[in-house]
Design an enzyme around this catalytic site. Structure first.
Site, short mmCIF file in Angstrom:
data_model
loop_
_atom_site.label_atom_id
_atom_site.label_comp_id
_atom_site.label_asym_id
_atom_site.label_seq_id
_atom_site.Cartn_x
_atom_site.Cartn_y
_atom_site.Cartn_z
CB CYS A 135 -24.03 1.52 -31.03
SG CYS A 135 -22.29 1.27 -31.35
CB CYS B 10 -19.71 -0.69 -36.69
SG CYS B 10 -19.64 -2.44 -36.29
CB CYS C 134 -25.96 -3.50 -35.35
SG CYS C 134 -25.29 -4.22 -33.85
CB CYS D 161 -19.09 -4.49 -29.41
SG CYS D 161 -20.40 -5.23 -30.39
CD GLU E 206 -20.00 -30.15 -37.43
OE1 GLU E 206 -21.16 -29.73 -37.32
OE2 GLU E 206 -19.11 -29.57 -38.06
CB CYS F 12 -28.77 -19.47 -39.24
SG CYS F 12 -27.68 -20.29 -40.38
N1 SAH Z 1 -26.47 -27.76 -34.33
C1 SAH Z 1 -25.25 -27.11 -33.91
C2 SAH Z 1 -24.43 -26.55 -35.05
C3 SAH Z 1 -25.16 -25.75 -36.09
S1 SAH Z 1 -24.15 -24.80 -37.17
C4 SAH Z 1 -25.55 -26.06 -32.89
O1 SAH Z 1 -26.67 -25.63 -32.74
O2 SAH Z 1 -24.62 -25.67 -32.18
C5 SAH Z 1 -23.93 -25.80 -38.57
C6 SAH Z 1 -22.89 -26.86 -38.40
O3 SAH Z 1 -22.87 -27.60 -39.61
C7 SAH Z 1 -21.46 -26.38 -38.17
O4 SAH Z 1 -20.96 -27.02 -37.03
C8 SAH Z 1 -20.71 -26.82 -39.44
O5 SAH Z 1 -19.38 -27.22 -39.17
C9 SAH Z 1 -21.53 -27.99 -39.89
N2 SAH Z 1 -21.49 -28.36 -41.32
C10 SAH Z 1 -21.34 -27.55 -42.37
N3 SAH Z 1 -21.48 -28.24 -43.52
C11 SAH Z 1 -21.73 -29.53 -43.17
C12 SAH Z 1 -22.00 -30.71 -43.92
N4 SAH Z 1 -22.04 -30.72 -45.25
N5 SAH Z 1 -22.25 -31.84 -43.22
C13 SAH Z 1 -22.23 -31.86 -41.87
N6 SAH Z 1 -21.99 -30.76 -41.13
C14 SAH Z 1 -21.75 -29.60 -41.76
#
Ligand code: SAH
Length: 456
Positions: A77, A83, A86, A164, A338, A413
């Site tokens: 890139c 940037c 990455c 990008c 969630e 993650c």
């Molecule tokens: N499993 C989903 C989302 C994962 S990301 C997927 O794979 O698409 C993490 C998620 O946790 C986000 O949607 C965020 O809004 C949520 N989150 C963050 N803190 C939280 C909490 N204390 N209780 C419940 N959800 C939460």
């Protein structure tokens, strides 16, 4: 103070890099004292200049590399250095996957004190470019017109970026077209300095399978000059556009989104598929950015859950119900939790969309809702968590330990918080059976992993 340290500021020394930091800098040690040096790669011998020394670590600049890593490549890139989006383009993809495997193994040992846990080689992509389905681009001005790009590292200066290399081509096209349209209608870029201007960010989302496009215009106020003309032109020039949304962020902040979101044209959502399951995605919902690898990740989570159809499953941090609906195909019942209400609305809609009737969703904090469920006498055979980077709340982990699901599948993650949380679960009676890293973010240091835990 620095006299007691093994290196001095401004000193030139020869080092061998052993490792990478979480932001991709090389790590070299002098008598155990770590020095972080941008652009150094593990295995390389180099001369560095010490720039800064703190008590426990220092920083340096790469002066000359005597022996290059066999994995070093030319970053493809042209704006890689400025940037900062990455961190690993100068490392071959094979080298990236090895580095991420090592990163996961190291933190599991160091933070999680898990010595003999199985960490599989990272599942990578065949083509580790052009994978992102979402672009969020801040705007600036140049020669009287709008430009979109990124903030030059450590500054507030926007650098023009027309493409990008980790972004799906469609998103580049959408962003450039919207910039062109807005520019011609005299829209001004938001300026942080005086808190003036119209347009702060453009977000583009693209459904890889469906080809559907969402455009989100993040503005400073409710008004956007020539709004109707702009909408009309976006719809006529961008193929696949299904939704145009405005988000108003009137605050002096570097947070991208404000509280108010409204549909300007078309649908409130776009649709995409992961595997056979169709998902509605709204502007503010979390949706994994690498759809191809998301499928790999969810299939691994499903494999680890090893469901027979008789299980009650809890999916904590469920977002728009992605993992929940994957699991529901093989479980008796899935309960998703969630914190974002719009995501739960999407999750319910997604269940309906796919004719899935054995999934229920609740809005709230996982660490509040799940303990309440447990108090009411509910439990789960399998519990899946997929928390944000900060990991699980301790209250949730303690409830898992009390509830004793036979299996816990931890999707993470952030290997560091994964390791911390696995330690807590291990101390509470779980055994980490294996960990599978999945490369969701090629060219960056980010690393996703799924862990399988069983009740001892
Ligand atoms: N499993 C989903 C989302 C994962 S990301 C997927 O794979 O698409 C993490 C998620 O946790 C986000 O949607 C965020 O809004 C949520 N989150 C963050 N803190 C939280 C909490 N204390 N209780 C419940 N959800 C939460």
């Amino acid at each position: 103070m620095s006299r007691t340290l093994p290196v001095q500021k401004n000193e030139y020394i020869d080092v061998i890099f052993e490792d990478l930091t979480h932001d991709g800098a090389g790590v070299a040690k002098v008598d155990g004292y770590p020095l972080f040096v941008p652009n150094g790669l593990p295995g390389e011998k180099a001369k560095i200049k010490v720039l800064k020394v703190n008590k426990g670590y220092g920083f340096g600049r790469l002066i000359e590399t005597y022996e290059k890593s066999p994995y070093r490549v030319e970053a493809p890139c042209p704006i890689y250095k400025e940037c900062g989006g990455c961190q690993l383009q100068h490392l071959s993809y094979e080298g990236q996957l090895k580095a991420k495997e090592k990163q996961v193994r190291d933190v599991l040992e160091r933070i999680g004190k898990l010595d003999n846990v199985i960490v599989h080689p990272v599942l990578g992509m065949n083509e580790p470019w052009r994978y992102r389905n979402k672009a969020q681009v801040p705007l600036g001005e140049q020669e009287g017109g709008l430009i979109g790009g990124f903030y030059q590292q450590r500054t507030h200066q926007i650098i023009n970026m027309k493409e990008c290399m980790i972004q799906q081509e469609k998103n580049d096209e959408v962003v450039q077209t919207v910039i062109d349209i807005c520019s011609r209608y005299g829209v001004r870029a938001y300026k942080e300095g005086n808190h003036k201007g119209d347009l702060r960010h453009i977000m583009a989302r693209h459904g890889l399978v469906t080809g559907e496009v969402m455009v989100v215009l993040i503005t400073r106020t409710n008004d956007l000059p020539h709004k109707n003309k702009i909408i009309e032109e976006i719809t006529s020039r961008i193929k696949g556009v299904k939704s145009i949304v405005q988000n108003v962020n009137s605050k002096k902040t570097n947070v991208i989104f404000g509280e108010q979101t409204k549909v300007l044209w078309g649908e409130e959502v776009i649709y995409d598929f992961i595997g056979d399951i169709k998902f509605a995605i709204s502007a503010r919902s979390f949706y994994q950015v690498n759809p191809e690898q998301t499928k790999v990740l969810y299939e691994k989570a499903l494999e680890y859950a090893n469901l027979s159809g008789e299980e009650n499953v809890i999916d904590a941090y469920c977002g728009i119900g992605t993992i929940s609906l994957f699991l529901a195909q093989r479980a008796k019942k899935v309960f998703g939790v969630e914190i974002v209400p719009e995501a739960i609305e999407d999750a319910k809609r997604n269940a309906e969309l796919n004719g899935i009737t054995n999934a229920e969703f609740a809005v709230g904090e996982a660490e509040v809702v799940i303990p309440k469920w447990y108090e009411q006498g509910n439990s789960a055979d399998v519990l899946v968590v997929d928390p944000p980077r900060k990991g699980c709340d301790e209250a949730l982990l303690n409830t898992i330990i009390d509830m004793k699901p036979k299996k816990v599948v931890y999707v993470s993650c952030n290997p560091g918080t994964l390791a911390r949380d696995l330690r807590l679960l291990e101390d509470g009676g779980y055994k980490t059976v294996e960990v599978q890293p999945v490369d969701m973010f090629p060219q960056t240091m980010h690393c996703e992993a799924v862990a399988l835990l069983k009740l001892k």
